[in-house]
Structures are given as structure tokens and as C-alpha cells.
Design a protein around this motif. Structure first.
Motif, short mmCIF file in Angstrom:
data_model
loop_
_atom_site.label_atom_id
_atom_site.label_comp_id
_atom_site.label_asym_id
_atom_site.label_seq_id
_atom_site.Cartn_x
_atom_site.Cartn_y
_atom_site.Cartn_z
N GLU A 198 0.87 -1.18 0.00
CA GLU A 198 0.00 0.00 0.00
C GLU A 198 0.91 1.23 0.00
O GLU A 198 1.79 1.37 0.85
N LEU A 199 0.67 2.12 -0.99
CA LEU A 199 1.61 3.21 -1.23
C LEU A 199 0.86 4.40 -1.80
O LEU A 199 -0.10 4.23 -2.55
N ASP A 200 1.28 5.62 -1.43
CA ASP A 200 0.60 6.82 -1.91
C ASP A 200 0.97 7.19 -3.33
O ASP A 200 0.24 7.92 -4.00
N VAL A 201 2.14 6.73 -3.80
CA VAL A 201 2.59 7.05 -5.16
C VAL A 201 2.51 5.80 -6.03
O VAL A 201 2.34 4.69 -5.53
N LYS A 202 2.63 5.98 -7.34
CA LYS A 202 2.57 4.85 -8.27
C LYS A 202 3.82 4.87 -9.16
O LYS A 202 3.79 5.44 -10.26
N PRO A 203 4.93 4.28 -8.72
CA PRO A 203 6.11 4.20 -9.58
C PRO A 203 5.75 3.49 -10.89
O PRO A 203 4.88 2.61 -10.91
N ALA A 204 6.42 3.84 -11.98
CA ALA A 204 6.09 3.30 -13.30
C ALA A 204 6.28 1.79 -13.36
O ALA A 204 7.14 1.22 -12.67
N LEU A 205 5.47 1.14 -14.19
CA LEU A 205 5.63 -0.29 -14.41
C LEU A 205 7.03 -0.57 -14.94
O LEU A 205 7.54 0.13 -15.81
N GLY A 206 7.65 -1.61 -14.42
CA GLY A 206 9.00 -1.98 -14.84
C GLY A 206 10.11 -1.26 -14.09
O GLY A 206 11.28 -1.58 -14.26
N LEU A 207 9.75 -0.26 -13.26
CA LEU A 207 10.77 0.53 -12.57
C LEU A 207 11.45 -0.29 -11.46
O LEU A 207 10.77 -0.90 -10.64
N PRO A 208 12.79 -0.33 -11.43
CA PRO A 208 13.49 -1.02 -10.35
C PRO A 208 13.25 -0.31 -9.02
O PRO A 208 13.29 0.92 -8.96
N VAL A 209 13.00 -1.08 -7.97
CA VAL A 209 12.77 -0.52 -6.64
C VAL A 209 13.44 -1.43 -5.61
O VAL A 209 13.82 -2.56 -5.92
N THR A 210 13.55 -0.93 -4.38
CA THR A 210 14.03 -1.74 -3.27
C THR A 210 13.01 -1.66 -2.15
O THR A 210 12.65 -0.58 -1.69
N LEU A 211 12.50 -2.82 -1.74
CA LEU A 211 11.53 -2.91 -0.65
C LEU A 211 12.27 -3.42 0.58
O LEU A 211 12.68 -4.58 0.62
N GLY A 212 12.46 -2.52 1.57
CA GLY A 212 13.34 -2.89 2.67
C GLY A 212 14.74 -3.04 2.10
O GLY A 212 15.35 -2.07 1.65
N THR A 213 15.26 -4.28 2.08
CA THR A 213 16.55 -4.54 1.43
C THR A 213 16.39 -5.43 0.20
O THR A 213 17.39 -5.84 -0.40
N MET A 214 15.13 -5.72 -0.21
CA MET A 214 14.88 -6.64 -1.32
C MET A 214 14.74 -5.86 -2.63
O MET A 214 13.87 -5.01 -2.77
#
Length: 205
Positions: A155-171
């Protein structure tokens, strides 16, 4: 387009003989000016591929794409579609044989047609609050809705683009789906249960 590239590209007759497969694969592609954009495969064969994408190259322009589960492919834009484009895949016979095997495996597994990856049981972690970080340094507080060895819904207030690399915690992972209250993330690699338990105090079934 070089003579070698023309020789490596399948003829129109050859392309018609390739079996097209409808798969939901995410990735990124680069145009000749080196600009990069996220994309989603609509359907694909060893000879060509149709992408859902917001930015199209010119007809005849060379494209390099990096696709989840497939790897690097390159080709030439052949036509524009409603909300995307199609390109011929330039590859050796050996590379096309490998693509055919990969596509057959993906089609038979049906794994990419499942919503935000249901290959592994998903649970709600005991400590759902964490941070989602983008490559440009921005980070956002988020709440994990559910979690598995291969991905998470947050659950997040923003919507990063599809395919965008992200880090969740350390993952590390990438955004694969948007929904009303957040995004779904597929991890870059299958995680170990003990790693997720330590990271989010969850229990994976």
C-alpha cells in the motif's frame, strides 16, 4: 541497418511460421537515442514481439530490450499499435531456438498470467511497515499487504512506473502491477524464507 543484421532478421514468411505466444512479461527497452522506457509484452514469437509501451521509436529504428525471464533481445520497429509497437527480433538461429524453448516453457507454466505472481503462497507479515526506495534516491513509507518468496503487494501513496526497479526494505525488485491503493512488486530473485522472516518478521507458508 547492417547487412549482418538484415541477414539475421527472419523473413516475413519465416515470421508467419513462428508460433506467437501471449505472455505477460515486463521489461525495459532502449531506443537509438539511448532513452529507456518500461514495457510489457503483449505477445511474442522467436521472430517478433508486440509491446505495450508509451513511447515508440520510428519505423525501422533499432531497439534493444531487456525482458524478465527472457533476457536481452534486439530488433527493428516494424509497426505501431494502439498503445504500443511491434518489432522484428534480430537473432541467430541458435538464439531463436532458445527463445522458442523459453516461450514454450512460459506458455506451459502459465505462471505469468497470474495476478501479481501467485506461484508462491502469500501471507501478511507481522511487521508490515517498511520503506520503498527508488533508484533516484527517493523513498516512501509503505505498508506490505501481503508477501511471498517471489514478490509483494504494498500500500503506497505514489505509483512508480511499471517496470521501474525498486528496493523494498533490502529486497531488490521491480514494479509489475498497479492497483487502487498501491503496487505489486516482483523480487529480482527468489528469496529464502528465513531472509524474509528476518526482514519483515513474517511466516511464509
Amino acid at each position: 541497418m547492417t547487412t549482418a543484421a538484415i541477414n539475421a532478421a527472419p523473413s516475413r514468411t519465416e515470421r508467419r511460421n513462428f508460433q506467437r505466444v501471449r505472455v505477460k512479461i515486463y521489461g525495459r527497452y532502449m531506443l537509438e537515442d539511448r532513452s529507456e522506457y518500461p514495457c510489457q509484452v503483449i505477445d511474442m514469437s522467436p521472430g517478433d514481439v508486440a509491446f505495450r509501451a508509451d513511447n515508440f521509436g520510428q519505423l525501422g529504428e533499432k531497439v534493444i530490450a531487456y525482458l524478465d525471464h527472457i533476457g536481452r533481445i534486439e530488433g527493428v520497429v516494424t509497426r505501431r499499435l494502439d498503445g504500443g509497437f511491434a518489432m522484428t527480433i534480430i537473432a541467430s538461429e541458435r538464439k531463436r531456438d532458445k527463445l522458442a524453448a523459453q516461450l514454450t516453457w512460459l506458455a506451459n507454466k502459465h505462471e505469468l498470467d497470474l495476478p501479481e505472481d501467485r506461484r508462491h503462497e502469500r501471507v501478511s507479515p507481522r511487521n508490515p511497515m517498511t520503506v520503498l526506495a527508488l533508484e533516484d534516491g527517493r523513498s516512501y513509507q509503505c505498508r506490505i499487504i501481503d508477501l511471498s518468496l517471489s514478490g509483494a503487494a504494498v500500500e503506497l501513496d505514489v505509483k512508480p512506473a511499471l517496470g521501474l526497479p525498486v528496493t523494498l526494505g533490502t529486497m531488490r525488485g521491480r514494479v509489475v502491477r498497479h492497483f487502487e491503493d498501491g503496487v505489486a512488486i516482483e523480487f529480482a530473485a527468489l528469496q529464502r524464507e528465513d531472509t524474509l522472516v528476518k526482514e519483515f518478521s513474517g511466516t511464509i507458508g
